[in-house]
Design an enzyme around this catalytic site. Structure first.
Site, short mmCIF file in Angstrom:
data_model
loop_
_atom_site.label_atom_id
_atom_site.label_comp_id
_atom_site.label_asym_id
_atom_site.label_seq_id
_atom_site.Cartn_x
_atom_site.Cartn_y
_atom_site.Cartn_z
N ASP A 152 -8.05 5.67 -2.42
CA ASP A 152 -7.18 4.56 -2.01
C ASP A 152 -6.66 3.86 -3.25
O ASP A 152 -7.36 3.03 -3.84
CB ASP A 152 -7.95 3.58 -1.13
CG ASP A 152 -7.02 2.56 -0.49
OD1 ASP A 152 -5.84 2.49 -0.92
OD2 ASP A 152 -7.45 1.84 0.43
N CYS A 188 0.81 -1.22 0.00
CA CYS A 188 0.00 0.00 0.00
C CYS A 188 0.84 1.27 0.00
O CYS A 188 0.50 2.26 -0.64
CB CYS A 188 -0.96 -0.01 1.17
SG CYS A 188 -0.14 -0.15 2.76
N HIS A 247 -2.15 0.60 6.96
CA HIS A 247 -2.50 0.92 5.58
C HIS A 247 -2.11 2.36 5.28
O HIS A 247 -2.04 3.20 6.18
CB HIS A 247 -4.01 0.72 5.38
CG HIS A 247 -4.44 0.72 3.95
ND1 HIS A 247 -3.87 -0.12 3.02
CD2 HIS A 247 -5.37 1.45 3.29
CE1 HIS A 247 -4.45 0.10 1.84
NE2 HIS A 247 -5.37 1.06 1.98
#
Lengths: 335, 673
Positions: free
Chosen positions: B487, B427, B471
């Site tokens: 995202d 991520c 994250h």
């Protein structure tokens, strides 16, 4: 430490504390029940250490925020509380019963028998029993549920008369040893102390008092002791006491009292006839010796002291009655 | 058996009796109890300490069993000095938690060889109790608690065993006595545990090693940070929702906002005192929840994006930055719990102008040239910032990007390498690349790190968030709409956001199927296993909430709720009923404990009174029997009654001990009446 502390407490206060706080009153008549009021409990040295341990555990738990540490601390703390209860239960509701105390001669050690009766369903362990004045207890007993344990405590005797058992202290630290529960008991138990038998005293005063059948005469060689039984010996001359001592099955034999001159001279131990300038205790001491000598030689003896007047006789009971009269001469009859 | 072999144990027994303060069995019991206490420490002590302890205990065991002499002080003193020196060598200190525990462990072991009086036994037992506590520095799990209970019972048994003076019951009975002490103590301890006023530690400065090293988010983000965390199963916080739990794709737990990029590493913008001009518009109903944060060396607080107010912490003040990061003034070295409410539907800074816009567009000079070029191209394609963002996301989906826990290492121009060469990342790679591209395309953008998702335990309803849920995502600013969450990872691996890390990895990185399979342990494949795992999770959570994390705050909350529930009449009625039941049970038990013969006599009297011939209060059994004989009873009944009363009177008033079977005789007679 306790002893040094005691010095700072005035005697009057101590006496008051003894009677009120510790119930140290007169004699406990008959069987005594250790009620709640009579059982005292304080932490022992180990208990103090345990308290310090709990404090350290608590501080550690707070400092490091140990959740389980708190659990441990509180569990240990309440275990100590449970120990308070269990130690108390180990002592409380015990019945105390005085046993027997055999008579002794002055100077000998008197033995007091005591019974601890456990009528509960709880086994009692490690009960320390001793006279209060003994300091550290020397006797320890277990009393199982529904059972009775006996303990014999000994105390030296000094003078004739009744010797009351000293006050007794019972204590226990069972189960965890963190606490000491204790209780006092003044048992209703007295040992009779006979006068000390005189050593190297004069021989038995075999006097010229006429015997009942009138055939006796003065002299001290009439009684010749005992000899083995021969058929035809009169039954009243049988030395029953000696016969009883040795069972014929064990090699003993029937014996007869043997008298020279064919007649019984009566032996009279008369306290009143003794020279009154003699010390009273010495006179009693000498009488005691004579009673023992007469018994040993199986000579029937009459006994007189003050108003007491025993017919000539012989045997345990007679001896006990005579010695008792000597022990209590001039003292009160009941303990 | 030869004569010698008979004599030998007897001789050793004599010696044993002379040397040991208590009998063999007691010493062995104490050794066993100490072993139970010492064994859990072996996990964290240096090997030589554990070995030395084991040797010492073995020595003592052999000495006890064989009845040999104990080592003299001349041997023990240098030995313990050497051990002390060894502890110093191992830890470079004699103070502090770990060195202290090592010394204590050695002390208990050596004390075993130096027990002579009853006092020493107490010392060993008390030290062992303390060692039980020190074990909690390392573990406070349920298993440790069970071990604690076992150790307490063993130590209590050892302690009471050497109190016996005469007959000693067998070990089983003594163990039961020890357990009884514990069982009687436990309920009160439980009450104390919950009611005893809690003080928040520490009382003084903690030794530096009091808090073990903990992994977690750091205040910078470089390639590789997050993927390291993803392998840690350590819990970060757990959440109890008071409102319905939002769907998983909305569970973004905001942590830190990164605005400065040096070409490789993202850091927070240097703080400046900014006027409080954040505009936050929340829409819809708030979601209320209670968050319990595990201790860490940081002071950041996490909240569901976007919190509408600040949490309140006792003894610590909470601040918020203009990027809506929350932080406490003091490090959160203790577990904290706070209540919050958040809006998943919100807008932030939705004005026409962005404060300090340039700062959110800044990029380091001379780094990632290809990325900057690509960004400029995207900027030319569309005037709409949203369209530019979509273009970048489209690039992530169309090109063969993959999501992996073990991305290839990246060099100086990390974003260039990632976007055009390796195309495999976690991520942080996607978020970083996305933000750089957006800035290059003249769209204010920033990186947000925190946690995404969490595991909802259906048993107790708690949502557990672990380090593996760490994250990174992006926020872009669009005039009139404000900061929008984007995202980029979701574009590549939508499963990551939909379902969680493990399933995303399993699908995207078949090369790491082994690891994926491990993480997938609780997957849907085995529903039963999952149920079990959730159940264990719920127990663990309850343990954490009620035992490990029972803080002063929680205590006052618990006491308040207790007060409230006690005030409720129904609860009071239940308590009263329980009390009455207990009293009744006691009465029944007492009744059962009375003399059975007396009970039968009372039963007879009751029966006769039913027949109209009640016993007068002043009537003894004999007088009663005489009166009943005058009555009009049947001959056989009368005989039974007379026999009953004769037997009873004989039992009651004779000196002889009661005949066995009297009760059953009386009972059969009673049945005839």
């Amino acid at each position: 430490m306790a002893a040094s502390l005691k010095r700072f407490i005035p005697a009057a206060v101590r006496a008051k504390a003894d009677t009120w706080l510790f119930q140290k009153r007169g004699v406990d008549p008959g069987e005594t029940l250790l009620t709640q009021r009579r059982v005292f409990i304080l932490p022992s040295g180990a208990g103090m250490g345990f308290a310090a341990l709990i404090l350290i555990l608590l501080i550690g738990s707070i400092n490091y925020s140990l959740g389980l540490g708190f659990a441990l601390t509180f569990t240990m703390g309440t275990c100590a509380m449970v120990d308070i209860y269990m130690t108390y239960k180990n002592m409380a509701h015990l019945h105390l019963r005085p046993g027997r105390a055999q008579p002794v001669f002055a100077g000998e050690v008197a033995q007091f028998e005591l019974h601890l009766v456990n009528r509960t369903k709880l086994d009692r362990y490690a009960l320390w029993v001793d006279f209060m004045e003994a300091g550290e207890a020397r006797h320890v007993v277990d009393v199982a549920a529904g059972a009775t344990s006996a303990v014999v405590l000994s105390a030296p005797s000094t003078e004739r008369g009744w010797l009351a058992a000293p006050r007794i202290r019972l204590s226990t630290r069972f189960p965890l040893g963190l606490l000491r529960a204790w209780s006092y008991w003044q048992p209703d138990l007295n040992a009779l102390v006979y006068p000390f038998p005189e050593e190297n005293g004069p021989p038995l005063p075999i006097s010229g008092v006429e015997s009942a059948d009138g055939h006796g005469h003065a002299g001290h060689d009439d009684f010749a002791g005992i000899r083995s039984y021969q058929p035809g010996d009169p039954m009243r001359h049988m030395a029953w006491r000696q016969i009883a001592r040795l069972d014929p099955a064990d090699g003993g034999q029937l014996v007869t009292k043997h008298f020279e001159g064919g007649a019984v001279d009566e032996l009279v131990l008369d306290f009143n006839a003794m020279p009154s300038i003699m010390n009273l205790e010495l006179r009693l001491s000498r009488m005691t010796r004579w009673v023992l000598d007469a018994e040993q030689r199986a000579l029937p003896y009459a006994f007189r002291i003050g108003a007491t007047d025993f017919e000539a006789s012989i045997g345990e009971a007679h001896q006990a009655a005579c010695l008792r009269a000597l022990a209590l001469h001039g003292l009160k009859e009941a303990p | 058996m030869s004569g010698a072999s008979v004599r030998a144990p007897r001789a050793s027994l004599v010696r044993l009796a002379a040397q040991l303060p208590r009998d063999k069995a007691d010493t062995l019991l104490l050794l066993g109890a100490a072993l139970m206490v010492l064994a859990p420490h072996a996990g964290h002590l240096p090997l030589w300490v554990s070995s030395l302890c084991a040797l010492t205990l073995l020595w003592r065991t052999v000495a006890t069993v064989r009845g040999t002499r104990m080592p003299s002080a001349f041997l023990l003193l240098p030995l313990s000095m050497a051990a002390m020196a060894g502890v110093f060598m191992s830890y470079r200190t004699l103070f502090g938690r770990d060195a202290g525990v090592a010394m204590l462990v050695l002390l208990v072991a050596f004390k075993m060889l130096e027990m002579h009086a009853k006092r020493d036994l107490f010392v060993v037992v008390f030290l062992s109790f303390f060692l039980v506590l020190t074990n909690f520095f390392y573990s406070q799990s349920i298993l440790t608690a069970l071990m604690m209970v076992a150790s307490i019972i063993a130590l209590l048994t050892a302690q009471l065993s050497f109190q016996f003076t005469g007959s000693v019951p067998p070990l089983g009975r003594r163990l039961w006595m020890g357990a009884r002490v514990f069982l009687l103590a436990a309920p009160l301890a439980l009450v104390l545990f919950f009611l005893f006023p809690r003080i928040q530690g520490p009382l003084w400065g903690m030794p530096s090693d009091a808090q073990g090293g903990r992994t977690g988010l750091s205040n910078s983000m470089a390639p590789g940070n997050m993927s390291n965390l993803a392998q840690s199963d350590e819990p970060v916080f757990q959440v109890r929702f008071l409102d319905p739990v939002p769907p998983k794709p909305q569970l973004y737990w905001r942590g830190l906002v990164m605005g400065d990029f040096d070409g490789r590493t993202w850091t927070q913008l240097r703080r400046r005192r900014l006027p409080d001009n954040v505009s936050l518009t929340a829409r819809g109903e708030p979601i209320r929840y209670e968050l319990t944060l595990e201790p860490s060396s940081n002071s950041w607080l996490f909240a569901l994006d976007m919190p509408d107010r600040l949490p309140v912490l006792s003894g610590n003040s909470v601040g918020v930055s203009s990027e809506l990061e929350m932080g406490a003034t003091l490090p959160l070295s203790k577990r904290v719990r706070y209540e919050l409410s958040s809006h998943v539907d919100y807008s932030l800074d939705d004005g026409d102008q962005l404060n300090e816009r340039a700062r959110w567009l800044a990029l380091p000079q001379g780094f990632n040239p290809r990325t900057l070029e690509t960004g400029a191209q995207i900027a030319q394609m569309s005037a709409d910032p949203a369209a530019r963002a979509n273009a970048v996301l489209g690039m992530f989906t169309k090109l063969p990007f993959s999501y992996t826990l073990q991305p290839p290492l990246l060099g100086r121009d990390s974003v260039d390498e990632f976007l055009f060469k390796t195309r495999a990342g976690f991520c942080e790679h996607f978020a970083s690349a996305f933000v750089v591209l957006m800035r290059a395309a003249d769209v204010p953008a920033r990186v947000v790190i925190g946690y995404q998702g969490g595991e909802l335990n259906p048993i107790d309803g708690f949502l557990m968030v672990r380090q593996s849920e760490a994250h990174a995502w992006a926020e872009i600013w669009i005039a009139g709409r404000g900061w929008l969450r984007v995202d980029p990872t979701a574009a590549v691996a939508p499963e990551r956001v939909q379902r969680g890390l493990s399933s995303a990895l399993a699908q995207n990185a078949p090369a790491f199927a082994g690891l994926g399979g491990l993480l997938d342990f609780g997957g849907e494949r085995n529903a039963l296993l999952e149920q079990l795992r959730f159940r264990i999770g719920a127990i663990n959570n309850g343990w954490n909430q009620w035992v490990l994390n029972y803080t002063p705050d929680r205590q006052s909350g618990f006491l308040d709720s207790l007060k409230l529930s006690l005030m409720h009449w129904r609860n009071l009625a239940i308590l009263a009923a329980i009390g009455a039941a207990l009293l009744l049970w006691r009465a029944i038990r007492q009744r059962r404990e009375t003399d059975p013969v007396d009970a039968l006599y009372s039963a007879l009297c009751r029966r006769m009174s039913q027949l109209g011939m009640a016993r007068a209060a002043d009537e003894g059994p004999n007088a009663y029997a005489a009166r009943l004989a005058q009555g009009t009873l049947a001959q056989d009944k009368l005989a039974a009654i007379e026999r009953f009363l004769t037997l009873y009177s004989a039992h009651k008033y004779s000196a002889r001990p009661p005949a066995s079977g009297l009760a059953s005789t009386l009972k059969s007679l009673l049945n005839n009446i």
